[in-house]
Structures are given as C-alpha cells and as structure tokens.
Design a protein around this motif. Structure first.
Motif, PDB file in Angstrom:
ATOM      1  N   THR A  11     -32.594  -6.533  -9.392  1.00 23.77           N
ATOM      2  CA  THR A  11     -31.825  -7.102 -10.512  1.00 23.77           C
ATOM      3  C   THR A  11     -30.429  -6.456 -10.598  1.00 23.77           C
ATOM      4  N   ARG A  12     -30.420  -5.123 -10.440  1.00 20.19           N
ATOM      5  CA  ARG A  12     -29.137  -4.426 -10.506  1.00 20.19           C
ATOM      6  C   ARG A  12     -28.206  -4.854  -9.374  1.00 20.19           C
ATOM      7  N   GLN A  13     -28.756  -4.944  -8.143  1.00 20.03           N
ATOM      8  CA  GLN A  13     -27.929  -5.328  -7.005  1.00 20.03           C
ATOM      9  C   GLN A  13     -27.441  -6.776  -7.142  1.00 20.03           C
ATOM     10  N   LYS A  14     -28.252  -7.593  -7.757  1.00 19.42           N
ATOM     11  CA  LYS A  14     -27.845  -8.989  -7.942  1.00 19.42           C
ATOM     12  C   LYS A  14     -26.653  -9.085  -8.888  1.00 19.42           C
ATOM     13  N   LYS A  15     -26.684  -8.277  -9.997  1.00 20.95           N
ATOM     14  CA  LYS A  15     -25.576  -8.297 -10.956  1.00 20.95           C
ATOM     15  C   LYS A  15     -24.299  -7.729 -10.314  1.00 20.95           C
ATOM     16  N   MET A  16     -24.486  -6.600  -9.573  1.00 20.11           N
ATOM     17  CA  MET A  16     -23.320  -5.972  -8.951  1.00 20.11           C
ATOM     18  C   MET A  16     -22.718  -6.877  -7.888  1.00 20.11           C
ATOM     19  N   LEU A  62     -36.321  -3.751 -10.442  1.00 25.20           N
ATOM     20  CA  LEU A  62     -35.125  -3.237 -11.115  1.00 25.20           C
ATOM     21  C   LEU A  62     -33.954  -3.114 -10.148  1.00 25.20           C
ATOM     22  N   ASP A  63     -34.218  -2.576  -8.939  1.00 29.27           N
ATOM     23  CA  ASP A  63     -33.161  -2.450  -7.940  1.00 29.27           C
ATOM     24  C   ASP A  63     -32.582  -3.815  -7.572  1.00 29.27           C
ATOM     25  N   SER A  95     -20.658  -4.317  -5.061  1.00 25.50           N
ATOM     26  CA  SER A  95     -21.481  -3.647  -4.031  1.00 25.50           C
ATOM     27  C   SER A  95     -21.508  -4.530  -2.795  1.00 25.50           C
TER      28      SER A  95
END
Length: 394
Positions: A132-137, A129-130, A143
């Motif tokens: 995936t989120r960092q990839k989108k941001m 999850l982390d 970020s």
C-alpha cells in the motif's frame, strides 16, 4: 397159461400202451390253457405330492468375520467360544502404543502447520502495508518502479504460501482423524448381536493388518438359520420362490422343519472360481430358505435332507402310476380293473397329479375297484392282492 390167455393179455397191454402214448401226445401237443393271474391294488384316499429331493447345508442367517484393522499384539480377549454378545460389546483389545504415538505425531504436525500459518498471516499483513505504501509513493513518483514491483510480488507470494499452508492444515486434520480412528480400532467391538462361533486368535498373539484384515472371531446370528439346498439342474427348472419346503437333520429324522423357498441363486456354486465350467461334474443351484431357531438346536454346517413340494393334492384317489395305460394320441389315459368274473377290463380315467410313482384319478374308477398293476402266471403272490380268474389256484 394157455395160448389164448397169453394173447388176450398181450392185447390188453398193447391197448394200455396205446392209451398212455395218446394221452402223453395230447398233453404235449395240446396243453391245457393257463388262466392269467393279475396283481391288483385297491385305490386309496390320501395326500399326494410331487416333490424334489435335495441335500442342504445349514448356515447362520448372518455370519460375520470380525477382524482387526490395525496391527499389534492382542492384549486382552474378552469373549470365549459360544458366548452370546450384544452389539457394541468389547471383543478384544490391541496394544495401542503405536496408534497413540501416531495420534501424537498427527496432533503435533497440525499444531506446527497452524503456527506456520499464523506467522505467514503476520507476514501477509506486513506485505500488504508495504504494498500500500509503495503504491501511494509510486503514484507521487516518490519511489522507483522496482520497489513497487518487489512489494507487489512479495504480497502475491505471501498469499500463495498462506493458501498452501491452509491446504497442509486440511491434510494434517485428515491425518489426525485417521490417527484417532486407528486408535479406536485397537478396541474391537461387536458389530451386531450374535454368538461367537469361532475364535481365530489367542491373547498375546500379534496380528498384522498390513496386507489383509486378520479375523479375530466369527460372530453368527443363530436365532434364524438359512438352509442352502443343492438343487440339480434337472430339477431347478421346476422350482421357484414361494414353494413349501421341509427338511430333517441327520441326528433327528423324526422332527420335520417347514419353511418357504425364499430364493434360488442364478448361478451354480464355484462360478466365482471357474467361469468356464468345462468339467463333467454335476451342476447344482442353491435354493435358499430360512427357519426359526430360538433354542439354537440347529447348528452351523449341519446337513439337511430337504423336500421341496412342487404340487400337492389332499383327499386324492390314488393308484400306482404303473397301472396307467397311455396317454394315447389325444392325451387320454385308462386303467384295467377286474370284473365280477376276475377278468381284466379297461376303463377310461381322468388323471390329475402324476408323480410317476403314484397318480391321482379324478374320475373313472372308485375305491372299490381292483386295479390291475401287473399280470403273473406263477403261483407266488406279491405283497399286494393277487386275484385269478376261474380255474386258477385262488
């Protein structure tokens, strides 16, 4: 007595002395001819066999040393010497405490690693999850690159740790299986039907399987026995599989056991201990054959006096081999027989099987002939018939 009478008497005495001296001289210089006597034998009809003699040892067709594969104290021994048991029957029990503890340790170790895997899989879901989120941001440039790199590294490390834990689980399962097997080894069971021929331990004794497997019992199948016959190197070249064999045992020489030679071992005894046989001991090769033993009369390590039949003939016309003359350059034989006058005459014969003691005569003589096997000039007859020519004592 008058002088003429004395003279006549002296003349008579002189004549007698001359006659006696002449007779003695003739006996000394010209002894009477002695008629040769012959030792003969009648040919006989019978069974003739060429054989090899060997000394053998009787063993069980199957002899198994049943041992303990784990260490511990023998808590129970369920068999006795001479017992007949079936495959799967309980033989002995070893104190299972150590093996039970090992099994519990293995179960606990597997449970521990399984729990670690579950926790790590939860971490994997969070790392995924982390990431995936960092990839989108990062795609929105919301970020820093360092946060994306850290999330990606955490995900990779978590996946590797899960792979390692799965491998540890496989190892733990193997350890658990080994512990279960070792616990099963504390119950020693018969691997086959048989008779207990040796007991190597007693109840209460401790066995140590750390270096080698200790023997608990020896189990033998005695319904069929195997004879190992020692055949000398001089005879083994004439022996082959399929030849008929017979033997007797020392305790009963009247009962003959019969079988067929099954195999001849290619190397002599002791080759496994001495590959370079440089001593002067005689060399023997084991000939193997089996014999049914339903009443278990034959026992392990009995001595067998073995006869291997190389060749045999029924209803053969047999004479002693000593009677044969030859062979000549053409391989022909002859024998001497007595004629009607008691003189020895030579007859050509065809020889079949010859054991060097007795020989088979295929043709040339008959049962009625007196075959010469020797000559004698004495008056003492042998156990065979002695016939002499005219002028002899008989």
């Amino acid at each position: 007595m008058t002088k003429p009478q004395k003279t006549a008497r002296n003349i008579v005495i002189a004549l007698i002395a001359i006659l006696v001296a002449g007779w003695m001289a003739q006996a000394w210089l010209f002894p009477p001819e002695t008629k040769i006597g012959y030792v003969t034998a009648k040919p006989r009809i019978g069974h003739l066999a060429d054989t090899v003699l060997a000394s053998g040892t009787i063993t069980a067709s199957k002899l198994v040393s049943v041992g303990a594969q784990v260490s511990g104290q023998i808590t129970a021994l369920h068999v006795d010497l001479g017992d007949r048991i079936k495959e799967g029957d309980m033989i002995a029990e070893i104190d299972p405490s150590t093996q039970q503890n090992d099994l519990l340790d293995a179960e606990a170790a597997l449970a521990n690693i399984t729990a670690q895997l579950a926790a790590k899989q939860a971490e994997l879901r969070q790392a995924q999850l982390d990431y995936t989120r960092q990839k989108k941001m990062r795609a929105l440039d919301a970020s820093p690159q360092e946060d994306f790199d850290a999330a990606e590294a955490t995900l990779a490390v978590t996946k590797a740790e899960i792979t390692a834990l799965k491998a540890q689980i496989d190892q733990a399962k193997i350890a658990l299986d080994t512990a279960q097997i070792d616990l099963g080894y504390t119950e020693i069971r018969a691997p086959m039907d048989g008779t207990v021929v040796a007991l190597a331990v007693k109840e209460g004794q401790t066995v140590n399987a750390a270096q080698s497997t200790p023997t608990i019992i020896k189990l033998a199948q005695l319904d069929t026995m195997t004879v190992e016959a020692e055949i000398s190197e001089a005879d083994v070249i004439r022996v082959h599989e399929g030849q008929p064999v017979s033997f007797t045992i020392l305790g009963d020489r009247t009962t003959k056991y019969e079988s067929t030679l099954r195999a001849i071992e290619p190397a002599p005894d002791g080759i496994e201990d001495d590959d370079d046989n440089t001593d002067d001991d005689a060399v023997y090769y084991n000939g193997l054959f089996d014999i049914d033993n339903p009443d278990h009369r034959l026992r392990v390590w009995m001595t067998a006096e073995v006869i291997i039949t190389l060749n045999d003939v029924d209803n053969a016309l047999i004479v002693p081999s000593a009677a044969l003359i030859g062979p000549d350059t053409n391989g022909n034989y002859s024998v001497r027989v007595l004629d009607e006058k008691g003189d020895a005459i030579e007859k050509p014969v065809t020889v079949g099987l010859n054991t060097n003691i007795d020989a088979q005569i295929i043709n040339g003589i008959s049962e009625t002939d007196d075959v010469v096997i020797g000559a004698t000039s004495g008056a003492t007859a042998s156990s065979q018939s002695v016939r002499r020519g005219p002028g002899g004592m008989f």
